[in-house]
Write a protein that holds these residues in place. Structure first.
Motif, mmCIF file in Angstrom:
data_model
loop_
_atom_site.group_PDB
_atom_site.id
_atom_site.type_symbol
_atom_site.label_atom_id
_atom_site.label_comp_id
_atom_site.label_asym_id
_atom_site.label_seq_id
_atom_site.Cartn_x
_atom_site.Cartn_y
_atom_site.Cartn_z
ATOM 1 N N SER A 88 0.811 -1.212 0.000
ATOM 2 C CA SER A 88 0.000 0.000 0.000
ATOM 3 C C SER A 88 0.845 1.263 0.000
ATOM 4 N N TRP A 221 -6.355 -4.566 -3.407
ATOM 5 C CA TRP A 221 -6.266 -3.615 -2.289
ATOM 6 C C TRP A 221 -7.420 -3.794 -1.320
ATOM 7 N N ARG A 225 -7.231 -5.001 2.606
ATOM 8 C CA ARG A 225 -7.731 -4.153 3.702
ATOM 9 C C ARG A 225 -8.733 -4.915 4.562
#
Lengths: 228, 202
Positions: A88, A221, A225
């Motif tokens: 990230s 992503w 998360r």
């Protein structure tokens, strides 16, 4: 170890505070001087000072207790998964740039689609040019004669289009003139449409491929998360 | 040292547990001793110490510089107060507190050159001190531990406990006087601290 025969002292609380701070060297110079003058003449104050200092020294001499175990943390303790790489951190600028490029390319494609009716003539004319080129080469005088005719059209286009487009149109003048040649000769009713030389948009598969790539990155992503 | 600590803090703030564990190794003995003296129970002290470092890791983003030791001891102090509050709500917790005291003392570092008598005396004194600390009010106990066992300055104690400097002075003097009375009642003030030794005036 001794039995103490003395009773608890009857010192005022303020004096005890001064003595305690005196032991720790936390008095101001004035307070310290005043207290030392009193200590020199007051045995009760001296005894209290000695006892408080004894307590402080006893505590300071106490050995530290060895912890029964280590208190280092594991990822499970704090609910964090070890990261394989700092994904990230570095990908976000590139992701944003990619999204921007994608929007621009899609916009480009849409604009190109909107102008399709205008552009449909251009390939026709362009395909006509090679066939007529030998004729033009054979008759250069006609080409020069056609130039005054095409100039007003080009200047009108230049007024409507941006300066850059006008320049591009002027640069493509021989081609336009050549394209108009058969129009004047064979298709009198068809207005010539000199198109400014625009760069071709990227092919649709490239745009779609980029979009799919960005969707995959966004999906990765999001899943990471949620996993964290 | 300070730069190395700052590097570890920055790495830990970015989520690096290994860097945070290096910080843990630096301060775990200090934090554990604070909890042990405050709670008087090795198991409860170990739990409070672990809670302290977990809480510290989770709130490390809010650490805006300053002295890390003070910041950790403040978290540890709050963890101890949480345990003490729980004990007040459930007072049947420490029936075997004496066993815990024995267990805690066994882990204390032995004095290599001490004779048997001295070791016995030290053992009795340690037990008396721990009992005396337990008898102090919590707000005085924490100030006494931070000052006389942890060796912190008044300013640091004020920061850790969130009280005024004058309050630190008054609580510390009262705590010392009370512990003096407790040790005196248990006849545990050592010979070298005889009350009639008036030669100690400064």
């Amino acid at each position: 170890m001794i039995h103490s025969s003395s009773s608890p002292t009857e010192l005022p609380e303020r004096d005890r505070e001064l003595l305690s701070a005196y032991i720790d060297n936390e008095l101001s110079p004035d307070e310290r001087t005043a207290l030392e003058q009193r200590l020199a003449v007051d045995p009760l104050l001296r005894r209290e000072l000695a006892e408080l200092r004894a307590v402080r020294d006893i505590l300071r001499e106490q050995p530290w207790v060895t912890p029964p175990r280590s208190f280092t943390l594991t990822p499970e303790m704090v609910g964090v998964r070890p990261r394989r790489f700092a994904f990230s951190r570095w990908w976000q600028p590139f992701g944003a740039l990619g999204a921007l490029v994608l929007v621009m390319l899609i916009g480009w494609q849409l604009l190109n689609l909107n102008r399709m009716p205008l552009q449909t003539a251009a390939p026709v004319a362009a395909t006509a040019v090679p066939e007529n080129m030998p004729a033009l080469a054979a008759r250069p005088d006609e080409l020069t004669r056609q130039e005054p005719t095409s100039e007003p059209v080009i200047s009108a286009m230049a007024e409507q289009a941006s300066p850059a487009a006008g320049i591009a149109a002027i640069q493509s003048e021989p081609t336009n003139g050549a394209a108009r040649e058969p129009a004047n000769g064979g298709h009198a009713g068809l207005p010539a449409s000199p198109q400014p030389a625009r760069p071709n948009p990227p092919p649709l598969p490239v745009v779609v491929g980029l979009a799919i790539l960005l969707v995959i990155l966004a999906g990765i992503w999001f899943l990471r998360r949620r996993a964290e | 040292m300070a730069n190395e600590e700052q590097r570890l803090i920055s790495a830990a703030q970015a989520g690096d547990i290994d860097s945070f564990n290096q910080i843990v190794r630096l301060y775990e003995t200090r934090v554990y001793n604070l909890c042990y003296r405050m709670l008087g129970d090795p198991d409860a002290a170990a739990d409070a110490t672990q809670d302290t470092f977990i809480a510290a890791f989770r709130s490390l983003a809010s650490f805006r510089g300053g002295v890390l030791k003070s910041w950790l001891l403040r978290i540890a102090t709050n963890a101890c107060y949480d345990v003490l509050r729980t004990r007040k709500r459930r007072p049947s917790v420490s029936l075997d507190i004496m066993d815990h005291e024995e267990e805690g003392r066994r882990s204390e570092l032995p004095d290599q050159g001490a004779t048997l008598d001295e070791m016995v005396l030290q053992h009795e004194l340690s037990a008396a001190i721990q009992r005396g600390l337990a008898e102090l009010p919590e707000d005085q106990r924490i100030v006494l531990i931070l000052s006389d066992i942890q060796g912190l300055a008044y300013e640091e104690i004020a920061q850790i406990t969130g009280i005024q400097l004058g309050t630190v002075k008054s609580r510390l003097s009262r705590a010392r006087a009370k512990l003096r009375d407790i040790l005196r009642a248990g006849e545990l003030l050592p010979l070298k601290y005889r009350l009639d030794d008036e030669s100690k005036t400064s």
